[in-house]
Design an enzyme around this catalytic site. Structure first.
Site, PDB file in Angstrom:
ATOM      1  N   LEU A  85     -37.993 -42.168 -49.021  1.00  0.00           N
ATOM      2  CA  LEU A  85     -37.199 -40.941 -49.244  1.00  0.00           C
ATOM      3  C   LEU A  85     -37.574 -40.226 -50.531  1.00  0.00           C
ATOM      4  O   LEU A  85     -37.248 -39.060 -50.717  1.00  0.00           O
ATOM      5  CB  LEU A  85     -35.708 -41.304 -49.323  1.00  0.00           C
ATOM      6  CG  LEU A  85     -34.915 -41.127 -48.051  1.00  0.00           C
ATOM      7  CD1 LEU A  85     -35.549 -41.886 -46.912  1.00  0.00           C
ATOM      8  CD2 LEU A  85     -33.491 -41.588 -48.256  1.00  0.00           C
TER       9      LEU A  85
ATOM     10  N   GLY B 176     -26.906 -47.211 -49.855  1.00  0.00           N
ATOM     11  CA  GLY B 176     -26.136 -46.187 -50.570  1.00  0.00           C
ATOM     12  C   GLY B 176     -25.831 -44.997 -49.676  1.00  0.00           C
ATOM     13  O   GLY B 176     -25.921 -45.078 -48.444  1.00  0.00           O
ATOM     14  N   GLY B 177     -25.473 -43.876 -50.305  1.00  0.00           N
ATOM     15  CA  GLY B 177     -25.093 -42.683 -49.556  1.00  0.00           C
ATOM     16  C   GLY B 177     -26.214 -42.164 -48.672  1.00  0.00           C
ATOM     17  O   GLY B 177     -25.982 -41.761 -47.531  1.00  0.00           O
TER      18      GLY B 177
ATOM     19  N   ASP C 133     -28.793 -34.020 -44.118  1.00  0.00           N
ATOM     20  CA  ASP C 133     -29.739 -34.939 -44.776  1.00  0.00           C
ATOM     21  C   ASP C 133     -30.308 -35.965 -43.778  1.00  0.00           C
ATOM     22  O   ASP C 133     -31.519 -36.117 -43.679  1.00  0.00           O
ATOM     23  CB  ASP C 133     -29.053 -35.695 -45.921  1.00  0.00           C
ATOM     24  CG  ASP C 133     -28.795 -34.817 -47.140  1.00  0.00           C
ATOM     25  OD1 ASP C 133     -29.578 -33.878 -47.373  1.00  0.00           O
ATOM     26  OD2 ASP C 133     -27.821 -35.088 -47.864  1.00  0.00           O
TER      27      ASP C 133
ATOM     28  N   LYS D  23     -20.885 -34.065 -52.955  1.00  0.00           N
ATOM     29  CA  LYS D  23     -21.004 -34.162 -51.493  1.00  0.00           C
ATOM     30  C   LYS D  23     -19.780 -34.797 -50.808  1.00  0.00           C
ATOM     31  O   LYS D  23     -19.517 -34.506 -49.652  1.00  0.00           O
ATOM     32  CB  LYS D  23     -22.257 -34.955 -51.110  1.00  0.00           C
ATOM     33  CG  LYS D  23     -23.553 -34.230 -51.405  1.00  0.00           C
ATOM     34  CD  LYS D  23     -24.736 -35.043 -50.893  1.00  0.00           C
ATOM     35  CE  LYS D  23     -26.046 -34.394 -51.283  1.00  0.00           C
ATOM     36  NZ  LYS D  23     -27.188 -35.022 -50.594  1.00  0.00           N
TER      37      LYS D  23
HETATM   38  P1  ATR Z   1     -28.165 -42.767 -52.818  1.00  0.00           P
HETATM   39  O1  ATR Z   1     -26.977 -41.902 -52.502  1.00  0.00           O
HETATM   40  O2  ATR Z   1     -29.382 -42.001 -53.245  1.00  0.00           O
HETATM   41  O3  ATR Z   1     -28.474 -43.717 -51.711  1.00  0.00           O
HETATM   42  P2  ATR Z   1     -26.782 -44.803 -54.304  1.00  0.00           P
HETATM   43  O4  ATR Z   1     -25.605 -44.628 -53.414  1.00  0.00           O
HETATM   44  O5  ATR Z   1     -26.567 -44.972 -55.766  1.00  0.00           O
HETATM   45  O6  ATR Z   1     -27.794 -43.588 -54.144  1.00  0.00           O
HETATM   46  O7  ATR Z   1     -27.649 -46.058 -53.757  1.00  0.00           O
HETATM   47  C1  ATR Z   1     -28.765 -46.506 -54.394  1.00  0.00           C
HETATM   48  C2  ATR Z   1     -29.394 -47.629 -53.552  1.00  0.00           C
HETATM   49  O8  ATR Z   1     -30.588 -48.055 -54.212  1.00  0.00           O
HETATM   50  C3  ATR Z   1     -28.519 -48.853 -53.418  1.00  0.00           C
HETATM   51  O9  ATR Z   1     -28.758 -49.429 -52.154  1.00  0.00           O
HETATM   52  C4  ATR Z   1     -29.027 -49.744 -54.544  1.00  0.00           C
HETATM   53  O10 ATR Z   1     -28.817 -51.128 -54.346  1.00  0.00           O
HETATM   54  P3  ATR Z   1     -27.442 -51.818 -54.885  1.00  0.00           P
HETATM   55  O11 ATR Z   1     -26.397 -51.501 -53.869  1.00  0.00           O
HETATM   56  O12 ATR Z   1     -27.759 -53.280 -54.936  1.00  0.00           O
HETATM   57  O13 ATR Z   1     -27.159 -51.229 -56.232  1.00  0.00           O
HETATM   58  C5  ATR Z   1     -30.505 -49.458 -54.467  1.00  0.00           C
HETATM   59  N1  ATR Z   1     -31.222 -49.791 -55.699  1.00  0.00           N
HETATM   60  C6  ATR Z   1     -31.207 -49.102 -56.852  1.00  0.00           C
HETATM   61  N2  ATR Z   1     -31.989 -49.698 -57.770  1.00  0.00           N
HETATM   62  C7  ATR Z   1     -32.526 -50.803 -57.170  1.00  0.00           C
HETATM   63  C8  ATR Z   1     -33.435 -51.843 -57.577  1.00  0.00           C
HETATM   64  N3  ATR Z   1     -33.968 -51.861 -58.818  1.00  0.00           N
HETATM   65  N4  ATR Z   1     -33.774 -52.791 -56.670  1.00  0.00           N
HETATM   66  C9  ATR Z   1     -33.254 -52.773 -55.425  1.00  0.00           C
HETATM   67  N5  ATR Z   1     -32.398 -51.823 -54.976  1.00  0.00           N
HETATM   68  C10 ATR Z   1     -32.040 -50.856 -55.834  1.00  0.00           C
END
Ligand code: ATR
Length: 280
Positions: free
Chosen positions: A222, A132-133, A105, A69
């Site tokens: 989501l 995140g994204g 999205d 993306k």
């Molecule tokens: P996406 O594009 O789907 O948003 P991403 O960019 O990898 O995926 O982001 C994942 C998000 O989920 C992040 O905000 C991540 O928090 P961190 O920045 O602290 O890594 C969050 N996330 C993933 N696992 C988590 C967990 N076990 N508890 C809290 N937040 C989590």
């Protein structure tokens, strides 16, 4: 299909799990459009050639999914404001040889939230979990709806701060510490989980304690696998209105269909074929 069939597709790595082909092919059939949509397994080292192929073969449109993306933006002729703000493209329109990148999205998510849970977001206080994204596009799309505040909390707080700062000088959008979530949720109208916490196979995990939410507020997730996460199930039992992630998937595809064809998307048919594919 015949020699006039207009071509569409989705590229990603992996891609065989994608439900976009069944959803979009159903949409073309429902609308009487002579189009066909296929899934292509494109790895990062062949992304540039795949986009050249779209140009050479005259595909009308393409969806782009993980992990392309962001990288795909380098190969396009124009990027929409929404895609620039989201920092990512998930939909390409081939306008007579000119490839234009969009991001459906975030706006797809907001359209589904409004149609399925809360038609008027104006003046509302919204809490977004995750930075995140996915969160970036959603925060941008939510900001177009005139909310009172969008409060972003993330496990890694610095990323929430960075995301909120990228919308500066819009001071309705702010980062809050994870420790401030309970208080923020108690006065929020909408709480949105954009993290992967609760996704299959970890279906018992909760991104936050649902009892922090105000009864009558909207709990939104989501995640669409499962269709109703533990967060949503518990929030519903506590008197919240709930909104699952399937709608975001349907409406991101609906916007793509509309950009490609100029016709309103047959959303009900799209939803029913996707639900059927989940065995519901
Ligand atoms: P996406 O594009 O789907 O948003 P991403 O960019 O990898 O995926 O982001 C994942 C998000 O989920 C992040 O905000 C991540 O928090 P961190 O920045 O602290 O890594 C969050 N996330 C993933 N696992 C988590 C967990 N076990 N508890 C809290 N937040 C989590």
């Amino acid at each position: 299909m015949d020699s006039h069939t207009v071509l569409f597709g989705v590229i990603g790595d992996p891609i065989r799990h994608s439900r976009s082909p069944i959803m979009l092919n159903r949409a073309f059939r429902e609308s009487g459009i002579n189009g066909a949509y296929a899934a292509f397994h494109v790895t990062p080292d062949t992304l540039e050639k795949a986009i050249a192929g779209v140009r050479a073969l005259g595909f009308r449109g393409l969806n782009v999914t993980i992990p392309h993306k962001v990288e795909v933006m380098a190969y396009l002729d124009e990027i929409s404001d929404g895609a620039k703000a989201a920092g990512a493209v998930n939909t390409i329109v081939n306008d007579n040889g000119r490839l234009i990148g969009y991001n459906t999205d975030g706006i797809g998510y907001v359209r589904s939230l409004k149609e399925e849970a809360e038609p008027n977001l104006s003046g509302q206080t919204i809490v977004v979990l995750g930075a995140g994204g996915a969160a970036r596009g959603i925060v941008w799309a939510l900001a177009q709806e005139n909310p009172a505040a969008i409060l972003i909390a993330n496990r890694t707080e610095a990323k929430a701060v960075e995301l909120a700062a990228s919308f500066s000088p819009d001071d309705r959008i702010a980062a809050i510490p994870w420790s401030g979530l309970r208080e923020a949720c108690s006065s929020a109208d909408v709480v949105i989980n954009t993290t992967s916490v609760g996704m299959s196979p970890n279906i018992g995990d909760l991104p936050l304690d649902p009892s922090w939410l105000k009864p009558g507020s909207v709990a939104s997730d989501l995640i669409y696998n499962p269709l109703k996460t533990a967060f949503l199930q518990q929030a519903e039992q506590l008197g919240c209105r709930v909104h699952g992630g399937l709608g975001m998937f349907i409406y991101q595809g609906a916007y793509a269909f509309e950009y490609w064809t100029g016709q309103p998307a047959p959303v009900d048919a799209m939803r029913s074929v996707v639900l059927e594919s989940f065995g519901k």
